[in-house]
Motif scaffolding. Structure first.
Motif, PDB file in Angstrom:
ATOM      1  N   UNK A   1       0.810  -1.221   0.000  1.00 38.59           N
ATOM      2  CA  UNK A   1       0.000   0.000   0.000  1.00 38.59           C
ATOM      3  C   UNK A   1       0.843   1.271   0.000  1.00 38.59           C
ATOM      4  N   UNK A   2       2.163   1.141   0.072  1.00 36.26           N
ATOM      5  CA  UNK A   2       3.051   2.301   0.230  1.00 36.26           C
ATOM      6  C   UNK A   2       3.211   3.113  -1.043  1.00 36.26           C
ATOM      7  N   UNK A   3       3.303   4.421  -0.856  1.00 39.29           N
ATOM      8  CA  UNK A   3       3.794   5.323  -1.903  1.00 39.29           C
ATOM      9  C   UNK A   3       5.186   5.754  -1.444  1.00 39.29           C
ATOM     10  N   UNK A   4       6.195   5.392  -2.210  1.00 37.63           N
ATOM     11  CA  UNK A   4       7.583   5.642  -1.837  1.00 37.63           C
ATOM     12  C   UNK A   4       8.199   6.705  -2.741  1.00 37.63           C
ATOM     13  N   UNK A   5       9.200   7.369  -2.203  1.00 39.74           N
ATOM     14  CA  UNK A   5       9.975   8.358  -2.943  1.00 39.74           C
ATOM     15  C   UNK A   5      11.446   8.002  -2.812  1.00 39.74           C
ATOM     16  N   UNK A   6      12.170   7.976  -3.939  1.00 39.52           N
ATOM     17  CA  UNK A   6      13.621   7.805  -3.866  1.00 39.52           C
ATOM     18  C   UNK A   6      14.297   9.058  -4.403  1.00 39.52           C
ATOM     19  N   UNK A   7      15.165   9.635  -3.570  1.00 39.03           N
ATOM     20  CA  UNK A   7      15.907  10.844  -3.913  1.00 39.03           C
ATOM     21  C   UNK A   7      17.292  10.476  -4.424  1.00 39.03           C
ATOM     22  N   UNK A   8      17.789  11.258  -5.381  1.00 38.53           N
ATOM     23  CA  UNK A   8      19.117  10.976  -5.913  1.00 38.53           C
ATOM     24  C   UNK A   8      19.216   9.576  -6.471  1.00 38.53           C
TER      25      UNK A   8
ATOM     26  N   UNK B   1       2.942   0.257  -3.831  1.00 36.80           N
ATOM     27  CA  UNK B   1       1.858   0.647  -4.742  1.00 36.80           C
ATOM     28  C   UNK B   1       2.376   1.581  -5.819  1.00 36.80           C
ATOM     29  N   UNK B   2       3.191   2.563  -5.411  1.00 34.24           N
ATOM     30  CA  UNK B   2       3.713   3.564  -6.341  1.00 34.24           C
ATOM     31  C   UNK B   2       5.072   4.022  -5.846  1.00 34.24           C
ATOM     32  N   UNK B   3       5.994   4.263  -6.771  1.00 32.72           N
ATOM     33  CA  UNK B   3       7.303   4.790  -6.396  1.00 32.72           C
ATOM     34  C   UNK B   3       7.650   5.954  -7.303  1.00 32.72           C
ATOM     35  N   UNK B   4       8.069   7.045  -6.690  1.00 30.83           N
ATOM     36  CA  UNK B   4       8.468   8.247  -7.413  1.00 30.83           C
ATOM     37  C   UNK B   4       9.975   8.388  -7.320  1.00 30.83           C
ATOM     38  N   UNK B   5      10.600   8.598  -8.454  1.00 29.90           N
ATOM     39  CA  UNK B   5      12.054   8.669  -8.550  1.00 29.90           C
ATOM     40  C   UNK B   5      12.470  10.091  -8.889  1.00 29.90           C
ATOM     41  N   UNK B   6      13.436  10.638  -8.139  1.00 34.85           N
ATOM     42  CA  UNK B   6      13.951  11.961  -8.470  1.00 34.85           C
ATOM     43  C   UNK B   6      15.469  11.924  -8.568  1.00 34.85           C
ATOM     44  N   UNK B   7      15.992  12.829  -9.380  1.00 37.01           N
ATOM     45  CA  UNK B   7      17.431  13.021  -9.485  1.00 37.01           C
ATOM     46  C   UNK B   7      17.672  14.414 -10.055  1.00 37.01           C
ATOM     47  N   UNK B   8      18.857  14.941  -9.807  1.00 35.62           N
ATOM     48  CA  UNK B   8      19.205  16.256 -10.328  1.00 35.62           C
ATOM     49  C   UNK B   8      19.496  16.214 -11.820  1.00 35.62           C
ATOM     50  N   UNK B   9      19.812  15.019 -12.326  1.00 39.41           N
ATOM     51  CA  UNK B   9      20.248  14.853 -13.711  1.00 39.41           C
ATOM     52  C   UNK B   9      19.114  14.355 -14.608  1.00 39.41           C
ATOM     53  N   UNK B  10      18.789  15.154 -15.606  1.00 39.02           N
ATOM     54  CA  UNK B  10      17.790  14.724 -16.571  1.00 39.02           C
ATOM     55  C   UNK B  10      18.249  13.533 -17.394  1.00 39.02           C
ATOM     56  N   UNK B  11      19.545  13.455 -17.683  1.00 34.69           N
ATOM     57  CA  UNK B  11      20.079  12.332 -18.443  1.00 34.69           C
ATOM     58  C   UNK B  11      19.949  11.033 -17.662  1.00 34.69           C
ATOM     59  N   UNK B  12      20.242  11.076 -16.377  1.00 34.46           N
ATOM     60  CA  UNK B  12      20.075   9.891 -15.537  1.00 34.46           C
ATOM     61  C   UNK B  12      18.624   9.415 -15.574  1.00 34.46           C
ATOM     62  N   UNK B  13      17.709  10.354 -15.459  1.00 37.72           N
ATOM     63  CA  UNK B  13      16.288   9.994 -15.435  1.00 37.72           C
ATOM     64  C   UNK B  13      15.826   9.429 -16.766  1.00 37.72           C
ATOM     65  N   UNK B  14      16.377   9.943 -17.857  1.00 39.27           N
ATOM     66  CA  UNK B  14      16.027   9.391 -19.174  1.00 39.27           C
ATOM     67  C   UNK B  14      16.421   7.913 -19.254  1.00 39.27           C
ATOM     68  N   UNK B  15      17.604   7.592 -18.725  1.00 49.31           N
ATOM     69  CA  UNK B  15      18.027   6.188 -18.693  1.00 49.31           C
ATOM     70  C   UNK B  15      17.093   5.380 -17.803  1.00 49.31           C
ATOM     71  N   UNK B  16      16.685   5.969 -16.674  1.00 46.10           N
ATOM     72  CA  UNK B  16      15.754   5.290 -15.795  1.00 46.10           C
ATOM     73  C   UNK B  16      14.429   4.987 -16.474  1.00 46.10           C
ATOM     74  N   UNK B  17      13.939   5.936 -17.232  1.00 49.82           N
ATOM     75  CA  UNK B  17      12.682   5.704 -17.969  1.00 49.82           C
ATOM     76  C   UNK B  17      12.842   4.568 -18.970  1.00 49.82           C
TER      77      UNK B  17
END
Length: 210
Positions: free
Chosen positions: A40-47, A62-78
């Motif tokens: 049931x958790x909504x989690x957030x991962x920073x960096x 249930x849901x996880x939100x991912x954040x990072x300062x780098x748009x390139x890193x996030x593109x790879x994550x997607x």
């Protein structure tokens, strides 16, 4: 764009190809983290970098939100999330201060806290995003601990030189006691700790918000 964002954007593709330094330690702490998560958790991962840890843990929440300062890193994550057919994950370019507000059941920061130069205020921002009784789970290299030998002594000399040429990110040299005090001062009670790996110590901390 900040200098940190530029650095991580430039190194993102090579970073994505690099192997995990200590796979047994990584897998152990991944398992420990999973033991605290609920469906049931909504989690957030920073960096979160390229999101590998979040993708591995996505089936435990249930849901996880991912954040990072780098748009390139996030593109790879997607890209990786799509390949893994993980659909309960979202990505946002942010620092702790600008991350989604939540509140979240669990906030995670793996191999991240030593890379921010505003740690005290970032921990306050993190605490604000964790619901009362929720968890903050982190893993942080603590290379200010004594007895780590010549290699880490040389790092303290070489890294500032590399930073001057944009070849290294900001690094804070943390000790275990200092890190745990800062987390406690931010409003958390520590409920589990361990060093994985033991040397150099990467401090795994599970803390509950008061």
């Amino acid at each position: 764009m900040t200098s940190s964002a530029r650095f991580w954007d430039k190194t993102a593709r090579n970073y994505a190809k690099s192997a995990i330094g200590d796979m047994p330690a990584y897998e152990y702490t991944l398992g420990r983290t999973r033991s605290y998560l609920k469906q049931s958790d909504h989690a957030l991962e920073l960096g979160a970098g390229t999101g590998s840890t979040a993708i591995a843990l996505a089936d435990s929440v249930k849901q996880i939100t991912v954040t990072d300062i780098s748009g390139e890193m996030l593109d790879i994550g997607r890209e990786r999330a799509a390949e893994a057919e993980v659909t309960n994950i979202s990505f946002a370019q942010a620092i702790p201060k600008t991350a989604p507000k939540g509140p979240f059941d669990v906030v995670m920061a793996h191999n991240f806290l030593h890379l921010v130069d505003t740690l005290e205020s970032d921990l306050a921002d993190i605490a604000w995003r964790v619901k009362s009784g929720g968890l903050f789970i982190s893993k942080t290299p603590c290379i200010a601990e004594p007895g780590l030998g010549l290699k880490f002594g040389l790092m303290k000399v070489v890294i500032p030189l590399m930073q001057a040429f944009g070849k290294a990110p900001f690094v804070r040299y943390l000790g275990i006691a200092e890190l745990e005090k800062l987390i406690g001062d931010a409003g958390f009670d520590i409920i589990e700790t361990g060093n994985y790996p033991v040397r150099p110590p990467s401090r795994y901390i599970v803390a509950r918000k008061r």
